[in-house]
Design an enzyme around this catalytic site. Structure first.
Site, short mmCIF file in Angstrom:
data_model
loop_
_atom_site.label_atom_id
_atom_site.label_comp_id
_atom_site.label_asym_id
_atom_site.label_seq_id
_atom_site.Cartn_x
_atom_site.Cartn_y
_atom_site.Cartn_z
N GLU A 258 0.79 -1.16 0.03
CA GLU A 258 0.01 0.04 -0.04
C GLU A 258 0.77 1.04 -0.11
OE1 GLU A 258 -2.82 -0.34 3.37
OE2 GLU A 258 -3.85 -2.06 2.23
N HIS A 276 -7.80 1.96 1.51
CA HIS A 276 -7.86 1.58 2.86
C HIS A 276 -8.54 2.33 3.75
CE1 HIS A 276 -5.41 -1.33 5.65
NE2 HIS A 276 -6.75 -1.12 6.18
P1 NAD Z 1 -12.90 -11.19 13.40
O1 NAD Z 1 -11.76 -11.62 14.22
O2 NAD Z 1 -13.93 -10.63 14.31
O3 NAD Z 1 -13.43 -12.28 12.29
C1 NAD Z 1 -12.45 -12.87 11.75
C2 NAD Z 1 -13.41 -14.14 11.22
O4 NAD Z 1 -12.63 -14.97 10.29
C3 NAD Z 1 -13.69 -15.08 12.47
O5 NAD Z 1 -14.98 -15.82 12.66
C4 NAD Z 1 -12.61 -16.35 12.19
O6 NAD Z 1 -13.18 -17.66 12.61
C5 NAD Z 1 -12.65 -16.33 10.45
N1 NAD Z 1 -11.48 -17.03 10.21
C6 NAD Z 1 -10.10 -17.15 10.65
N2 NAD Z 1 -9.21 -17.90 9.61
C7 NAD Z 1 -10.19 -18.29 8.74
C8 NAD Z 1 -9.86 -19.10 7.45
N3 NAD Z 1 -8.78 -19.59 7.33
N4 NAD Z 1 -11.11 -19.17 6.73
C9 NAD Z 1 -12.24 -18.92 7.01
N5 NAD Z 1 -12.41 -17.83 8.02
C10 NAD Z 1 -11.34 -17.64 9.00
O7 NAD Z 1 -12.19 -9.92 12.52
P2 NAD Z 1 -13.07 -8.60 12.03
O8 NAD Z 1 -12.91 -7.55 12.94
O9 NAD Z 1 -14.39 -9.24 11.33
O10 NAD Z 1 -12.13 -8.22 10.79
C11 NAD Z 1 -12.20 -9.03 9.57
C12 NAD Z 1 -10.94 -8.49 8.75
O11 NAD Z 1 -11.27 -7.02 8.36
C13 NAD Z 1 -9.46 -8.45 9.39
O12 NAD Z 1 -8.66 -8.91 8.50
C14 NAD Z 1 -9.35 -7.02 9.67
O13 NAD Z 1 -8.05 -6.80 9.82
C15 NAD Z 1 -9.94 -6.32 8.55
N6 NAD Z 1 -10.46 -4.93 8.67
C16 NAD Z 1 -10.24 -4.06 7.81
C17 NAD Z 1 -10.26 -2.78 8.06
C18 NAD Z 1 -10.13 -1.77 6.70
O14 NAD Z 1 -9.80 -0.61 7.06
N7 NAD Z 1 -10.40 -2.10 5.67
C19 NAD Z 1 -10.68 -2.24 8.94
C20 NAD Z 1 -10.96 -3.11 10.25
C21 NAD Z 1 -10.82 -4.40 9.88
#
Ligand code: NAD
Length: 523
Positions: A258, A276
């Site tokens: 990025e 992002h």
């Molecule tokens: P979370 O931890 O609440 O949920 C993640 C889910 O993924 C869990 O239910 C877990 O069981 C599942 N998981 C883990 N490994 C897996 C796999 N191999 N296959 C399938 N499922 C799997 O996380 P969240 O708060 O929902 O965040 C999700 C994503 O969003 C993260 O990568 C986080 O970094 C990203 N995020 C991005 C932004 C952005 O600015 N775009 C902002 C916040 C979060």
């Protein structure tokens, strides 16, 4: 207490903190300035600009907590913080709705070609037929990862009349049932989804989760959105899948690098790229600022914050269950370290009875290790760094479970091995902490006050000589427990005494004939 806020966070969070701490706001502090100034601060709050490196953490002599007003902690050296016993907290819940809304926005923008239609109008064209779209109603959405964000996407997608498939191997069938969704295997999701959206963390398991082979399995014209982390989709393979027309479109808010300066994806019309901005709404920023400010406040008030990344956090119910055993663990650790004769090599902990069923026994282990290690090390040992300090000193820690608690409801058994000896002690919580066994000797004592452990030769008169010697020094014996393995062999006497036994007296008792060793314990 002093806090430095090194990145721009919402002023509501700053105001909250000013009620309890001396707050310094410096949104443009450089890395060098931070290293030279951090020694005065108890807490630092950052977003993503400031890098809380090992050098910053090591210079932060008073630092107790590093707070990231957001989700990812890529800009914090969590390992260095853990080693130094500094808590790292974040605000993972703040952005869930915000990211989910962006995801829905990206899906709609792809399905209705909004961004290229907009561009075309602005460039002076009116190409109504070129921008034929598809409805979401009746389409199948594949959600990869049903955590905080995935769940919010699910709720919104249902309102659009979509059918939902979920792939998440870590959520239970019951949880899926409650949300009213079908959990399917990965291939089923890939083969049957019109639209896919990714909400998993980036990990070795999810790196390039979607690559050439997965694109091949997808429906013709499927679309995919990634607002999770760069690197989960292989961007080269994505470009190929789009170029050959296998995919209908893609939207990315996150990239492997990025910004994605030279990516061929930048040239494609059916791709929407955002910088992002998943968490970038006023509401999410306010929420994150307020949440981390509250976490810092909690630490200053002596409490345990909710989202500590480098320590297991307990919910209220579990905490209530586990808390009484913290004291038992502390007493056992305190006892053991006073008996140590050399370098500690191993600490073996067994949780017995109802304790074996408890979740997160690890936190009890941390209380125990803290008591064992803190008195012998110059570096402060706390609940956060207890494991890493033990590891760095080459101490093996094992944790086991046993359903049988030898007649007690709960029991913690700890064996500690050092260069010379192995001491085993067992404690239970029965309205109050009790020590119920030391090595092979059963007892039932309150772990409080002064004790003496005397090892001696099992010969007539030895017990009397020891008692007399203590009496000469006005040491009153409150309780006495003796035991031996073999007649005439080594025996052990465990005494609870009413006074502190000074070092000179201990040495005098040690010099008595047939006395092998005397260990004073003060609990
Ligand atoms: P979370 O931890 O609440 O949920 C993640 C889910 O993924 C869990 O239910 C877990 O069981 C599942 N998981 C883990 N490994 C897996 C796999 N191999 N296959 C399938 N499922 C799997 O996380 P969240 O708060 O929902 O965040 C999700 C994503 O969003 C993260 O990568 C986080 O970094 C990203 N995020 C991005 C932004 C952005 O600015 N775009 C902002 C916040 C979060």
């Amino acid at each position: 207490m002093k806090v430095i806020i090194a990145d721009q966070i919402n002023e509501k969070g700053i105001k909250n903190l000013e009620e309890v701490a001396d707050v310094v706001v410096d949104f443009s502090i450089t890395q060098e300035e931070l290293i030279s100034k951090i020694k005065d601060f108890d807490a630092i709050i950052v977003r993503s600009r400031t890098k809380v490196t090992r050098a910053v953490i090591e210079a932060g002599e008073k630092l107790k907590i590093i707070a990231r007003a957001g989700v990812g902690v890529d800009n914090v050296d969590v390992e260095a913080a853990t080693e130094r016993g500094v808590m790292v907290v974040n605000a993972p819940e703040s952005a869930s709705i915000t990211v989910a809304e962006l995801t829905i926005g990206l899906i709609l923008a792809l399905a209705r070609k909004i961004s290229i239609a907009d561009k075309s109008v602005k460039e002076g064209r009116w190409e109504k037929s070129k921008f034929m779209g598809t409805e979401l109603n009746g389409k199948t959405l594949g959600i990869i990862g049903l955590g905080r964000i995935g769940t919010q996407v699910l709720k919104r997608a249902k309102a659009f009349g979509m059918s939902i498939l979920v792939y998440d191997p870590y959520i239970t069938k019951e949880a899926a049932k409650e949300l009213g969704v079908d959990i399917v295997d990965f291939q089923t999701l890939l083969k049957n989804s019109d639209i896919m959206t990714i909400h998993v963390p980036l990990s070795p398991e999810t790196k390039y989760l979607i690559s050439k082979d997965q694109f091949k399995m997808m429906k013709e014209n499927a679309i995919i959105v990634n607002a999770a982390r760069g690197g989960i989709i292989n961007e080269d393979d994505l470009y190929e899948a789009l170029k050959i027309g296998k995919l209908g479109g893609a939207a990315l808010d996150v990239f492997e690098k990025e910004p994605p300066e030279v990516s061929p994806l930048l040239t494609l019309d059916n791709v929407i790229l955002t910088p992002h901005i998943g968490a970038s709404t006023k509401e999410a920023q306010i929420d994150a600022a307020v949440r981390v400010a509250n976490e810092v406040k909690t630490v200053f008030e002596g409490g345990t914050p909710k989202n500590v990344i480098n320590m297991p956090v307990l919910d209220k119910e579990t905490l209530q269950k586990v808390k009484p055993h913290f004291k038992v663990a502390e007493k056992l650790g305190n006892f053991l370290i006073q008996t140590a004769k050399g370098n500690i090599k191993e600490v073996n902990i067994t949780y017995c009875g109802e304790l074996a069923e408890f979740p997160k026994q690890d936190i009890i282990t941390r209380f125990l290790l803290k008591e064992i290690l803190d008195p012998i090390l110059t570096e402060p040992v706390n609940l956060i760094n207890a494991h890493s300090v033990a590891k760095n000193r080459g101490i093996i820690i094992t944790e086991g479970k046993r359903s049988d608690a030898k007649g007690h409801k709960n029991l913690i058994k700890v064996g500690m091995q050092d260069d010379e000896t192995e001491m085993i002690i067992e404690g239970t919580f029965n309205e109050e902490p009790r020590i119920v066994k030391i090595n092979d000797y059963k007892l039932n004592i309150k772990p409080k006050g002064n004790m003496l452990i005397v090892k001696y030769k099992d010969l007539p008169g030895t017990i009397g000589t020891i008692g007399t010697k203590l009496g000469e020094h006005n040491i009153n014996i409150a309780t006495m427990q003796v035991g031996r393995k073999d007649l005439g062999g080594e025996a052990v006497m465990i005494l609870k005494v009413d006074q502190n036994v000074l070092k000179d007296i201990v040495e005098e008792v040690k010099r008595l004939k047939y006395v092998y060793d005397v260990i004073p314990i003060n609990l």
